[in-house]
Design a protein around this motif. Sequence first.
Motif, short mmCIF file in Angstrom:
data_model
loop_
_atom_site.label_atom_id
_atom_site.label_comp_id
_atom_site.label_asym_id
_atom_site.label_seq_id
_atom_site.Cartn_x
_atom_site.Cartn_y
_atom_site.Cartn_z
N PHE A 118 0.83 -1.20 0.00
CA PHE A 118 0.00 0.00 0.00
C PHE A 118 0.87 1.26 0.00
N CYS A 119 1.86 1.30 0.89
CA CYS A 119 2.74 2.46 0.95
C CYS A 119 3.50 2.63 -0.37
N LYS A 120 3.94 1.53 -0.94
CA LYS A 120 4.66 1.57 -2.22
C LYS A 120 3.78 2.15 -3.32
N ALA A 121 2.52 1.72 -3.36
CA ALA A 121 1.60 2.22 -4.38
C ALA A 121 1.38 3.72 -4.23
N MET A 122 1.24 4.18 -3.01
CA MET A 122 1.02 5.61 -2.78
C MET A 122 2.27 6.43 -3.10
N ILE A 123 3.43 5.93 -2.70
CA ILE A 123 4.68 6.65 -2.96
C ILE A 123 4.94 6.76 -4.46
N GLU A 124 4.64 5.69 -5.20
CA GLU A 124 4.93 5.69 -6.63
C GLU A 124 3.87 6.41 -7.46
N GLN A 125 2.61 6.32 -7.07
CA GLN A 125 1.54 6.80 -7.95
C GLN A 125 1.05 8.22 -7.66
N THR A 126 1.05 8.64 -6.40
CA THR A 126 0.54 10.00 -6.13
C THR A 126 1.33 11.09 -6.85
N PRO A 127 2.65 10.94 -7.07
CA PRO A 127 3.35 11.97 -7.83
C PRO A 127 2.89 12.07 -9.29
N GLU A 128 2.25 11.00 -9.79
CA GLU A 128 1.82 10.98 -11.19
C GLU A 128 0.37 11.45 -11.37
N ALA A 129 -0.31 11.73 -10.28
CA ALA A 129 -1.73 12.07 -10.38
C ALA A 129 -1.98 13.33 -11.19
N ASP A 130 -1.12 14.33 -11.01
CA ASP A 130 -1.27 15.60 -11.72
C ASP A 130 0.11 16.10 -12.12
N PRO A 131 0.45 16.08 -13.40
CA PRO A 131 1.77 16.52 -13.85
C PRO A 131 2.07 17.98 -13.52
N SER A 132 1.05 18.78 -13.25
CA SER A 132 1.29 20.18 -12.90
C SER A 132 1.55 20.37 -11.41
N VAL A 133 1.46 19.28 -10.65
CA VAL A 133 1.76 19.30 -9.22
C VAL A 133 2.95 18.38 -8.98
N TRP A 134 3.96 18.87 -8.26
CA TRP A 134 5.17 18.09 -8.02
C TRP A 134 5.14 17.51 -6.61
N LEU A 135 5.25 16.18 -6.53
CA LEU A 135 5.26 15.48 -5.24
C LEU A 135 6.40 14.49 -5.23
N GLN A 136 7.17 14.48 -4.16
CA GLN A 136 8.31 13.57 -4.06
C GLN A 136 8.43 13.06 -2.63
N THR A 137 8.73 11.76 -2.51
CA THR A 137 8.96 11.16 -1.19
C THR A 137 10.37 10.58 -1.15
N ALA A 138 11.08 10.81 -0.05
CA ALA A 138 12.43 10.27 0.13
C ALA A 138 12.55 9.69 1.53
N ASN A 139 13.26 8.56 1.65
CA ASN A 139 13.48 7.92 2.94
C ASN A 139 14.95 7.54 3.07
N CYS A 140 15.44 7.56 4.30
CA CYS A 140 16.84 7.23 4.53
C CYS A 140 17.02 6.64 5.93
N VAL A 141 17.78 5.57 6.02
CA VAL A 141 18.18 4.98 7.29
C VAL A 141 19.63 5.36 7.54
#
Length: 424
Positions: A118-141
């Motif tokens: 579920f988290c993978k789907a949201m991280i990958e797909q929500t940035p593609e919902a609207d090309p005029s809106v920029w969304l990015q997720t980053a994680n680091c250990v």
Amino acid sequence: MRKGLYYFAIYVLAVVMFSGCSNDNHEGDIVIDMLPKTRSVDLTQEQKEYVKRSNEFALNLYKAVIQGQNDNKSTIVSPFSAVYMLGMLNDGSAGKTAEEISAVLGFGKDGKQAINEFCKAMIEQTPEADPSVWLQTANCVVVNDKQHIELQDQFVNDISKYYKGEVMTLNFASANSLNTINNWSDQHTDGMIPTLMNQLNEDAAMLLLNAISFKATWTEKFDEKDTQIETFTKEDGTTESVKMMHRHAIARVGEGSDFYTLLLPYGSGDKWSMTIFLPKEGKTVSDVVNSLDMSKWSTYAYEYPSTRDVDIKLPKFEGSYKADVKSALQKMGVESVFDEDKADLSLISKNKNLYVSKMEQTAAIEVNEEGTKTSAVTVAELGVTDFMVSGDKVFFYANQPFVYIIREASSGAVFFIGTYQGNT
């Protein structure tokens, strides 16, 4: 206390900011055929249910964060960033700790695989919902090499596969390590949070960082020349002067028992939006927050609002807020992960016992004529209203405290929720 038990720190950065793109169209004009084509987030039926439960978590988290607050302070929280963080913690947990995390998110007894997907789907797909809106997720250990932590291979693989996370090893006693972490923050927040930390705890075992960055302009921008100084009435009856933005629009408005709603879209107009919840006469923002549940806020804000000719006034504002997420989660039933004697994060480390000693979130927001800019950093150590109708026109004047929600429409996910109580 168990011997050999360590804590680590988790930092969650969730950032929303406006894009400074110019708009050469005449005020109020929307050239529909020039807007980029949007796409819906494609979720399974099970994952759609997860979104609903995540939104319930969002409202419950926000209510828990502000519970007992009596200083009439503006607030903002990024609950969906907390969903990602708890998802990663859940991946590394077992036993009662995993049960509590899964339960608070509304995922019940569903397995780690389903939650990670579920988290993978949201991280990958929500940035593609609207090309005029920029969304990015980053994680680091970030592992403290001084503590000789050996990460579980499966945890490292899952963080990479499902959360697009990277792993780095630093000496927390070195000043260069602090610079590295702050540079990571600066890079993944587009400069909004250049200094995440003033110092590193040398005894911490590791850090877990999550950043969400979002850039968008209003679909119809406010014109700066229409912004004027006007009176804003606080809940205690005192007033202050604020910069009030103003424009006319064909917009979606709704009504609940305690509030009126106004939806202001971003970008192409059909995916991302901010909804304003304006308390009715005699009601407060606390009344609105307490009355919000999944059926009410989604029904009145998104499903059945009417499209009307609206005269809009909205403050041009900015502010920040620091939330004790640990206390909020404890109120919601998450306890063992914060208990050094009960935490079971055995799927993170091969050789150390870990627990979360602190979890906080610092957030900031700026709303202006162009759009919205907001940032949130969660830190966990694992150690007035004038609403009138005249003929066909609605007057929606947000000149007293209100609640707002920022959300993606096709998934329905709430990314930010807050209140504006005035500039002070």
